[in-house]
Every structure is written in structure tokens, then in C-alpha cells.
Design a protein around this motif. Sequence first.
Motif, mmCIF file in Angstrom:
data_model
loop_
_atom_site.group_PDB
_atom_site.id
_atom_site.type_symbol
_atom_site.label_atom_id
_atom_site.label_comp_id
_atom_site.label_asym_id
_atom_site.label_seq_id
_atom_site.Cartn_x
_atom_site.Cartn_y
_atom_site.Cartn_z
ATOM 1 N N ASP A 15 3.193 11.323 21.537
ATOM 2 C CA ASP A 15 3.208 12.544 20.714
ATOM 3 C C ASP A 15 4.027 12.331 19.447
ATOM 4 O O ASP A 15 3.648 12.779 18.357
ATOM 5 C CB ASP A 15 3.767 13.726 21.504
ATOM 6 C CG ASP A 15 2.833 14.209 22.601
ATOM 7 O OD1 ASP A 15 1.615 13.924 22.508
ATOM 8 O OD2 ASP A 15 3.324 14.860 23.544
ATOM 9 N N GLN A 16 5.155 11.632 19.562
ATOM 10 C CA GLN A 16 5.990 11.362 18.393
ATOM 11 C C GLN A 16 5.234 10.512 17.379
ATOM 12 O O GLN A 16 5.294 10.766 16.172
ATOM 13 C CB GLN A 16 7.284 10.655 18.806
ATOM 14 C CG GLN A 16 8.254 11.538 19.533
ATOM 15 C CD GLN A 16 9.481 10.779 20.012
ATOM 16 O OE1 GLN A 16 9.527 9.549 19.961
ATOM 17 N NE2 GLN A 16 10.472 11.508 20.493
ATOM 18 N N VAL A 19 2.614 12.727 15.621
ATOM 19 C CA VAL A 19 3.239 13.610 14.634
ATOM 20 C C VAL A 19 3.648 12.822 13.397
ATOM 21 O O VAL A 19 3.425 13.256 12.266
ATOM 22 C CB VAL A 19 4.453 14.355 15.242
ATOM 23 C CG1 VAL A 19 5.276 15.044 14.175
ATOM 24 C CG2 VAL A 19 3.995 15.354 16.288
ATOM 25 N N GLN A 20 4.214 11.626 13.581
ATOM 26 C CA GLN A 20 4.626 10.804 12.448
ATOM 27 C C GLN A 20 3.433 10.415 11.596
ATOM 28 O O GLN A 20 3.502 10.425 10.367
ATOM 29 C CB GLN A 20 5.373 9.549 12.928
ATOM 30 C CG GLN A 20 5.961 8.734 11.809
ATOM 31 C CD GLN A 20 7.000 9.495 11.000
ATOM 32 O OE1 GLN A 20 7.864 10.153 11.567
ATOM 33 N NE2 GLN A 20 6.911 9.435 9.687
ATOM 34 N N GLN A 22 0.664 12.131 11.254
ATOM 35 C CA GLN A 22 0.242 13.334 10.542
ATOM 36 C C GLN A 22 1.160 13.619 9.353
ATOM 37 O O GLN A 22 0.692 13.986 8.278
ATOM 38 C CB GLN A 22 0.203 14.534 11.489
ATOM 39 C CG GLN A 22 -0.922 14.461 12.506
ATOM 40 C CD GLN A 22 -0.842 15.562 13.550
ATOM 41 O OE1 GLN A 22 0.213 16.152 13.764
ATOM 42 N NE2 GLN A 22 -1.968 15.822 14.206
#
Length: 159
Positions: A15-16, A19-20, A22
Motif C-alpha cells: 500500500d505504501q 501511494v508513493q 500515485q
Amino acid sequence: MEIGSLLNTGMSSQDQTLVQLQVDSFNKSLAVNGRTAKTELGKDDFLTLLITQLSHQDPTAPMEDTQFIAQMAQFSSLEQMTNMSAGFTKLASLIGNSEASAAVGKTVDIEADGQSVSGTITAATRGESPSVMVNGQWYGWADVKTVYADKNTYGGNDK
């Protein structure tokens, strides 16, 4: 049992990473559209913040005169520091230009790309990064390590 203990508030590494990616994609799209993220606030940003603060203040408890005067003094100081910085940059450029031009005809030692070169400066360029011509080759003024006062004096020995 508390509700908070049932929730998982941590992010997995997957998930990290998502997000990075994006965030990076969004920042790149801003740069493509002519906008880049800034890491510093300038005088325009400070003035915008001050105007926003004044327009959204509580009418029953407005900003005190001393606070407003202190913020205006900070703005004035920021503007003066910005002007001084621009002036010092221009001064450094002028000094570099004049040093390179004044060295034409003098013998120099140059260290560039791991090599040492000695010779007489036959030409110099002006601009943000002055260059000098030695032995038919252009070198950056920053590469010049020694300038001799007289082209007959080289390395402390007369030739």
C-alpha cells in the motif's frame, strides 16, 4: 472490546508503494503543466498567507496591532534579504567575469578532469560561468588554480 483495537491503521509495504507511485505521478503531472513543488516560501507566499489570515480572522477578536506590525516587519525583512541575495549573486558574477578578463595574457595552472595544464590565457568569455582559453582549449574559470603575476615567472622560477 474497543472499536479502535479492531481497526488496522498501519499500511502494508504494498500500500505504501502504491501511494508513493500515485504521489510521484501527481507531482510529475504538475511539473508537466508548468507547476513545480517548492520547498521554500517566498515573499509572495508570505503576503498571500497574511492576506488570507486577515480575511478569515474572527471579527469579535481581530488581530492585535502589535501582531500585524510584527508580521509586516517580518515581510519587509524577507523582502530585503531576497533583494540582498540577488545583489550578492550579481556581484559574484561580475567579480568572476572581471577576474577572468583581467587574467588574459597571464600564465596559469589549471586542474580539470584529473589533469594539470599550464599555459598562457589567450581569451576569456563572460557570463554566469566564465571560461578561459589556454593552449587552444577552453576551461572553466573555476578550474584555474594559480594565476602568475608575470608570464615570465612560472612556478617561482625565471624562464
